[in-house]
Design a protein around this motif. Structure first.
Motif, PDB file in Angstrom:
ATOM      1  N   PRO A   1       0.321  38.164  87.477  1.00 32.67           N
ATOM      2  CA  PRO A   1       1.222  37.023  87.647  1.00 32.67           C
ATOM      3  C   PRO A   1       2.694  37.398  87.468  1.00 32.67           C
ATOM      4  CG  PRO A   1      -0.657  36.389  86.316  1.00 32.67           C
ATOM      5  CD  PRO A   1      -0.754  37.871  86.524  1.00 32.67           C
ATOM      6  N   ALA A   2       3.002  38.286  86.533  1.00 34.29           N
ATOM      7  CA  ALA A   2       4.391  38.703  86.319  1.00 34.29           C
ATOM      8  C   ALA A   2       4.928  39.477  87.520  1.00 34.29           C
ATOM      9  CB  ALA A   2       4.489  39.552  85.051  1.00 34.29           C
ATOM     10  N   LYS A   3       4.083  40.331  88.083  1.00 36.36           N
ATOM     11  CA  LYS A   3       4.490  41.100  89.257  1.00 36.36           C
ATOM     12  C   LYS A   3       4.702  40.172  90.458  1.00 36.36           C
ATOM     13  CE  LYS A   3       3.111  45.750  90.363  1.00 36.36           C
ATOM     14  NZ  LYS A   3       2.018  46.675  90.574  1.00 36.36           N
TER      15      LYS A   3
ATOM     16  N   LEU B   1       8.239  39.619  92.440  1.00 30.61           N
ATOM     17  CA  LEU B   1       8.313  39.811  93.887  1.00 30.61           C
ATOM     18  C   LEU B   1       8.868  38.566  94.575  1.00 30.61           C
ATOM     19  CD1 LEU B   1       7.718  41.768  96.180  1.00 30.61           C
ATOM     20  CD2 LEU B   1       5.413  40.839  96.273  1.00 30.61           C
ATOM     21  N   ALA B   2       8.436  37.392  94.132  1.00 26.60           N
ATOM     22  CA  ALA B   2       8.947  36.137  94.700  1.00 26.60           C
ATOM     23  C   ALA B   2      10.439  35.985  94.420  1.00 26.60           C
ATOM     24  CB  ALA B   2       8.177  34.958  94.132  1.00 26.60           C
ATOM     25  N   LYS B   3      10.868  36.363  93.231  1.00 23.06           N
ATOM     26  CA  LYS B   3      12.292  36.279  92.872  1.00 23.06           C
ATOM     27  C   LYS B   3      13.125  37.246  93.716  1.00 23.06           C
ATOM     28  CE  LYS B   3      15.313  36.477  88.848  1.00 23.06           C
ATOM     29  NZ  LYS B   3      15.391  36.736  87.410  1.00 23.06           N
ATOM     30  N   ALA B   4      12.622  38.458  93.933  1.00 25.09           N
ATOM     31  CA  ALA B   4      13.343  39.443  94.733  1.00 25.09           C
ATOM     32  C   ALA B   4      13.447  38.984  96.189  1.00 25.09           C
ATOM     33  CB  ALA B   4      12.639  40.802  94.654  1.00 25.09           C
ATOM     34  N   ASN B   5      12.369  38.411  96.725  1.00 19.46           N
ATOM     35  CA  ASN B   5      12.411  37.923  98.106  1.00 19.46           C
ATOM     36  C   ASN B   5      13.348  36.736  98.245  1.00 19.46           C
ATOM     37  OD1 ASN B   5      10.735  39.820  99.297  1.00 19.46           O
ATOM     38  ND2 ASN B   5       8.885  38.706  98.738  1.00 19.46           N
ATOM     39  N   ALA B   6      13.388  35.866  97.242  1.00 18.20           N
ATOM     40  CA  ALA B   6      14.315  34.728  97.275  1.00 18.20           C
ATOM     41  C   ALA B   6      15.761  35.219  97.255  1.00 18.20           C
ATOM     42  CB  ALA B   6      14.047  33.798  96.108  1.00 18.20           C
ATOM     43  N   ALA B   7      16.031  36.271  96.507  1.00 16.36           N
ATOM     44  CA  ALA B   7      17.389  36.817  96.444  1.00 16.36           C
ATOM     45  C   ALA B   7      17.800  37.408  97.794  1.00 16.36           C
ATOM     46  CB  ALA B   7      17.475  37.884  95.358  1.00 16.36           C
ATOM     47  N   ARG B   8      16.867  37.968  98.519  1.00 16.26           N
ATOM     48  CA  ARG B   8      17.172  38.542  99.839  1.00 16.26           C
ATOM     49  C   ARG B   8      17.464  37.454 100.866  1.00 16.26           C
ATOM     50  NH1 ARG B   8      12.666  42.271 101.801  1.00 16.26           N
ATOM     51  NH2 ARG B   8      14.246  42.815 103.324  1.00 16.26           N
TER      52      ARG B   8
END
Length: 114
Positions: free
Chosen positions: A67-69, A73-80
């Motif tokens: 769940p943490a990973k 990953l969702a946070k990194a994609n949102a930042a992109r």
């Protein structure tokens, strides 16, 4: 690493697989060394494409997504997808060449379209 055996395209022996083939089977190399390589010839004097081969019997299962990973990953994609100029979700990955969403990069095109 010594001299690796080189096989022609599509003629690798059974029991060996590329990284993509391992991943498709739900496996990973698991720290093993490359045992061979496969070469795909190209035209006009260009060097061949090379893929490294690993032993399937020594491969390990892919680690499950935690769940943490998944959250990272969702946070990194949102930042992109977030435009640094207007701070809105663009709905697509912001092109690195522009550095911002299309409406912010080309404001004159928006005025002409309206």
């Amino acid at each position: 690493m010594g001299a690796l055996p080189v096989y022609p395209w599509r003629l690798a022996p059974d029991g060996l697989a590329t990284l993509r083939q391992l991943r498709a089977a739900g496996l990973r190399p698991g720290g093993q060394d490359v045992v061979a390589q496969i070469e795909r010839p190209r035209r006009r004097g260009r060097p061949p494409l090379v893929a490294y081969l690993y032993r399937i019997d020594q491969a390990r299962p892919v680690r499950p997504m935690t769940p943490a990973k998944r959250a990272a990953l969702a946070k990194a994609n949102a930042a992109r997808r977030t435009c640094p100029a207007c701070r809105r979700d663009a709905g697509y990955v912001i092109p690195a060449a522009l550095g911002m969403c299309t409406p912010c990069a080309f404001p004159d095109d928006q005025a002409a379209a309206a």
